[in-house]
Write a protein that holds these residues in place. Structure first.
Motif, PDB file in Angstrom:
ATOM      1  N   LYS A 285       0.831  -1.203   0.000  1.00  0.00           N
ATOM      2  CA  LYS A 285       0.000   0.000   0.000  1.00  0.00           C
ATOM      3  C   LYS A 285       0.865   1.253   0.000  1.00  0.00           C
ATOM      4  O   LYS A 285       0.636   2.193  -0.785  1.00  0.00           O
ATOM      5  CB  LYS A 285      -0.915  -0.005   1.229  1.00  0.00           C
ATOM      6  N   HIS A 286       1.881   1.296   0.859  1.00  0.00           N
ATOM      7  CA  HIS A 286       2.771   2.446   0.888  1.00  0.00           C
ATOM      8  C   HIS A 286       3.592   2.547  -0.397  1.00  0.00           C
ATOM      9  O   HIS A 286       3.835   3.642  -0.903  1.00  0.00           O
ATOM     10  CB  HIS A 286       3.711   2.363   2.092  1.00  0.00           C
ATOM     11  N   LEU A 287       4.018   1.398  -0.910  1.00  0.00           N
ATOM     12  CA  LEU A 287       4.786   1.395  -2.156  1.00  0.00           C
ATOM     13  C   LEU A 287       3.989   2.052  -3.275  1.00  0.00           C
ATOM     14  O   LEU A 287       4.525   2.852  -4.044  1.00  0.00           O
ATOM     15  CB  LEU A 287       5.146  -0.035  -2.545  1.00  0.00           C
ATOM     16  N   SER A 288       2.716   1.747  -3.366  1.00  0.00           N
ATOM     17  CA  SER A 288       1.863   2.337  -4.390  1.00  0.00           C
ATOM     18  C   SER A 288       1.766   3.850  -4.219  1.00  0.00           C
ATOM     19  O   SER A 288       1.897   4.613  -5.185  1.00  0.00           O
ATOM     20  CB  SER A 288       0.470   1.707  -4.331  1.00  0.00           C
ATOM     21  N   ALA A 289       1.542   4.298  -2.982  1.00  0.00           N
ATOM     22  CA  ALA A 289       1.424   5.732  -2.714  1.00  0.00           C
ATOM     23  C   ALA A 289       2.735   6.458  -3.015  1.00  0.00           C
ATOM     24  O   ALA A 289       2.734   7.561  -3.574  1.00  0.00           O
ATOM     25  CB  ALA A 289       1.017   5.955  -1.258  1.00  0.00           C
ATOM     26  N   MET A 290       3.853   5.832  -2.677  1.00  0.00           N
ATOM     27  CA  MET A 290       5.162   6.455  -2.919  1.00  0.00           C
ATOM     28  C   MET A 290       5.469   6.510  -4.407  1.00  0.00           C
ATOM     29  O   MET A 290       6.069   7.467  -4.905  1.00  0.00           O
ATOM     30  CB  MET A 290       6.231   5.692  -2.150  1.00  0.00           C
ATOM     31  N   GLY A 291       5.044   5.460  -5.141  1.00  0.00           N
ATOM     32  CA  GLY A 291       5.248   5.456  -6.581  1.00  0.00           C
ATOM     33  C   GLY A 291       4.505   6.593  -7.250  1.00  0.00           C
ATOM     34  O   GLY A 291       5.041   7.269  -8.148  1.00  0.00           O
ATOM     35  N   LYS A 292       3.259   6.825  -6.817  1.00  0.00           N
ATOM     36  CA  LYS A 292       2.479   7.927  -7.373  1.00  0.00           C
ATOM     37  C   LYS A 292       3.117   9.272  -7.033  1.00  0.00           C
ATOM     38  O   LYS A 292       3.145  10.187  -7.859  1.00  0.00           O
ATOM     39  CB  LYS A 292       1.050   7.874  -6.834  1.00  0.00           C
ATOM     40  N   LEU A 293       3.624   9.372  -5.826  1.00  0.00           N
ATOM     41  CA  LEU A 293       4.259  10.613  -5.392  1.00  0.00           C
ATOM     42  C   LEU A 293       5.480  10.924  -6.248  1.00  0.00           C
ATOM     43  O   LEU A 293       5.670  12.062  -6.699  1.00  0.00           O
ATOM     44  CB  LEU A 293       4.667  10.483  -3.916  1.00  0.00           C
ATOM     45  N   VAL A 294       6.308   9.920  -6.494  1.00  0.00           N
ATOM     46  CA  VAL A 294       7.510  10.111  -7.308  1.00  0.00           C
ATOM     47  C   VAL A 294       7.133  10.437  -8.755  1.00  0.00           C
ATOM     48  O   VAL A 294       7.726  11.314  -9.386  1.00  0.00           O
ATOM     49  CB  VAL A 294       8.403   8.857  -7.255  1.00  0.00           C
ATOM     50  N   ALA A 295       6.112   9.748  -9.273  1.00  0.00           N
ATOM     51  CA  ALA A 295       5.692   9.972 -10.661  1.00  0.00           C
ATOM     52  C   ALA A 295       5.177  11.385 -10.894  1.00  0.00           C
ATOM     53  O   ALA A 295       5.340  11.957 -11.979  1.00  0.00           O
ATOM     54  CB  ALA A 295       4.619   8.958 -11.038  1.00  0.00           C
ATOM     55  N   GLU A 296       4.564  11.967  -9.860  1.00  0.00           N
ATOM     56  CA  GLU A 296       4.013  13.317  -9.982  1.00  0.00           C
ATOM     57  C   GLU A 296       4.938  14.354  -9.351  1.00  0.00           C
ATOM     58  O   GLU A 296       4.521  15.466  -9.032  1.00  0.00           O
ATOM     59  CB  GLU A 296       2.640  13.365  -9.315  1.00  0.00           C
ATOM     60  N   GLY A 297       6.215  13.972  -9.186  1.00  0.00           N
ATOM     61  CA  GLY A 297       7.166  14.817  -8.473  1.00  0.00           C
ATOM     62  C   GLY A 297       7.327  16.210  -9.023  1.00  0.00           C
ATOM     63  O   GLY A 297       7.538  17.175  -8.270  1.00  0.00           O
ATOM     64  N   LYS A 298       7.222  16.367 -10.318  1.00  0.00           N
ATOM     65  CA  LYS A 298       7.437  17.682 -10.924  1.00  0.00           C
ATOM     66  C   LYS A 298       6.329  18.667 -10.578  1.00  0.00           C
ATOM     67  O   LYS A 298       6.493  19.878 -10.739  1.00  0.00           O
ATOM     68  CB  LYS A 298       7.554  17.540 -12.438  1.00  0.00           C
ATOM     69  N   LYS A 299       5.193  18.161 -10.094  1.00  0.00           N
ATOM     70  CA  LYS A 299       4.069  19.027  -9.750  1.00  0.00           C
ATOM     71  C   LYS A 299       4.135  19.511  -8.303  1.00  0.00           C
ATOM     72  O   LYS A 299       3.316  20.320  -7.885  1.00  0.00           O
ATOM     73  CB  LYS A 299       2.753  18.276  -9.969  1.00  0.00           C
ATOM     74  N   VAL A 300       5.082  18.950  -7.546  1.00  0.00           N
ATOM     75  CA  VAL A 300       5.173  19.240  -6.101  1.00  0.00           C
ATOM     76  C   VAL A 300       6.504  19.925  -5.800  1.00  0.00           C
ATOM     77  O   VAL A 300       7.540  19.514  -6.327  1.00  0.00           O
ATOM     78  CB  VAL A 300       5.071  17.926  -5.281  1.00  0.00           C
TER      79      VAL A 300
END
Length: 314
Positions: free
Chosen positions: A198-213
Motif C-alpha cells: 500500500k505504501h509502495l503504491s502511494a510512494m510510486g504515485k508521489l515520485v511519478a508526480e514529483g514535478k508538480k510538487v
C-alpha cells in the motif's frame, strides 16, 4: 557508505553510569552491530548532572507528562532532566542520527512500557523522559530498546531501517537533483513491497508526480511514507509475494528444473521450514549467472551486511 550514526544508551556499551555504578553491556550491540555503526552514547541521568552512584528513580503521574521521582527521598528531578534534554536534542551530535537504541525499562531512557505510578498503582504504559522527548523531536528516526532487539524479527526490522535511513540521508546530502529520488525509489521497490504494498503504491504515485510538487514538500512526504512503511514488519507472506515477483524476471532464463527448485524453496520458506536467506541466496546466484541488471540494483537482496545474520531465523 559511511558508518551509520546511531544513538545509544551509554550503559549498553559497558559504561558504568547506572544508578548503582554498574552497566548493562550488550555484546551484540557493541561487538557485532558496532562494526557497522558509529555510536553516539548518551546517559541522560549523568549528563544532566546526577552522580554515580545515585538514588534510584521511577516515574509518577500522567504517562503523557511523567514526573521523575527518587524512590527513597521523593525528590522531583523532572525539571533538571527536561531542561537538559531539550538542550541536548538541539546539539549537532543528535541532529544527524539514523537511529537510537534505548535502555529498556529506564525512567529516563525507556522507549515504551516503562513502569509509572499513579495513585500508588504501577502501570507499564510510559516512556522514559529523555526517550519520550527524543521521539517527539525526531518522529521519523528509527528507535528500539535492547530488550526488544532480542527478538530476531524486531532486530532485523530495526537494522534494515537504520541502513535505509543512512542511504536516505546520503540522497538528501547530494542536493536536489530530481533523478536522485527516482533512483532511490527504484532501488528500494522490492524492499518496500515486502513491508507495505500500500505504501509502495502511494510512494510510486508521489515520485511519478514529483514535478508538480515543490522539492522540499516532495521529499518530506516521501520520507514520512518511507519510514512509516518500514515500521511494518516484513512477514513471510509478504516476502513470499516478493520472491514470486522476482521469479518473473527470469521467465526466459531459468530452465524448468531451476524454476521448480526455486518454487520449492520459496514454498519451504513460506511454510516456515527454511529461513529467508535460503531463497534469497539462490536468487542472488541466478542474478549473477544471468546478469539481471534490474535485480542487481535492488537492496532487497542485500539490505545489510550478511555478517549480521539477520535473515537466518525461521
Amino acid at each position: 557508505m559511511e558508518s551509520i550514526k546511531l544513538g545509544i544508551s551509554a550503559c549498553l556499551l559497558g559504561e558504568p553510569v547506572r544508578y548503582d555504578g554498574g552497566h548493562k553491556l550488550d555484546r551484540f550491540l557493541r561487538d557485532t552491530l558496532g562494526r557497522y555503526v558509529q555510536y553516539v552514547p548518551v546517559c541522560p541521568e549523568v549528563e544532566c548532572g546526577m552522580s554515580v552512584p545515585r538514588e534510584s528513580m521511577h516515574l509518577e503521574g500522567d504517562p503523557e507528562a511523567p514526573r521523575l521521582i527518587t524512590t527513597r527521598t521523593g525528590r522531583d528531578m523532572t525539571a533538571m532532566m527536561v531542561e537538559w534534554a531539550r538542550r541536548r536534542l538541539e546539539e549537532p551530535a543528535l541532529q544527524d542520527l539514523c537511529g537510537f537504541v534505548f535502555k529498556s525499562n529506564s525512567p529516563s531512557s525507556g522507549m515504551e512500557r516503562v513502569k509509572i505510578f499513579k495513585d500508588g498503582m504501577p502501570k507499564r504504559n510510559a516512556s522514559g523522559i529523555f526517550a519520550g522527548l527524543f521521539m517527539k523531536r525526531f518522529p521519523l528516526v528509527p528507535v528500539e530498546d535492547e530488550g526488544r532487539l532480542h527478538d530476531p524479527v524486531l532486530r532485523e526490522n530495526f537494522i534494515e531501517r537504520i541502513f535505509i535511513a543512512r542511504r536516505w540521508r546520503e540522497v538528501m546530502n547530494q542536493g536536489t537533483k530530481a533523478g536522485d529520488l527516482v533512483d532511490f525509489h527504484s532501488r528500494h521497490k522490492l524492499q518496500l513491497m515486502a513491508h507495505s504494498p500500500k505504501h509502495l503504491s502511494a510512494m510510486g504515485k508521489l515520485v511519478a508526480e514529483g514535478k508538480k510538487v515543490p522539492s522540499a514538500q516532495l521529499r518530506a512526504e516521501y520520507h514520512r511514507l518511507l519510514m512509516e512503511a518500514l515500521k511494518l514488519k516484513a512477514t513471510a507472506k509478504k516476502n513470499t509475494n516478493v520472491l514470486q515477483h522476482i521469479m518473473g524476471y527470469f521467465k526466459k532464463e531459468l530452465s524448468q528444473d531451476e524454476k521448480q527448485e526455486l518454487l520449492e524453496i520459496i514454498d519451504r520458506y513460506h511454510d516456515g521450514f527454511v529461513p529467508l536467506i535460503v531463497p534469497v541466496t539462490l536468487i542472488g546466484h541466478y542474478v549473477r549467472k544471468y546478469d539481471q541488471p534490474y535485480l542487481k540494483g535492488q537492496y532487497y537482496l542485500n539490505p545489510h551486511p550478511i555478517e549480521l545474520q539477520l535473515r537466518n531465523h525461521v
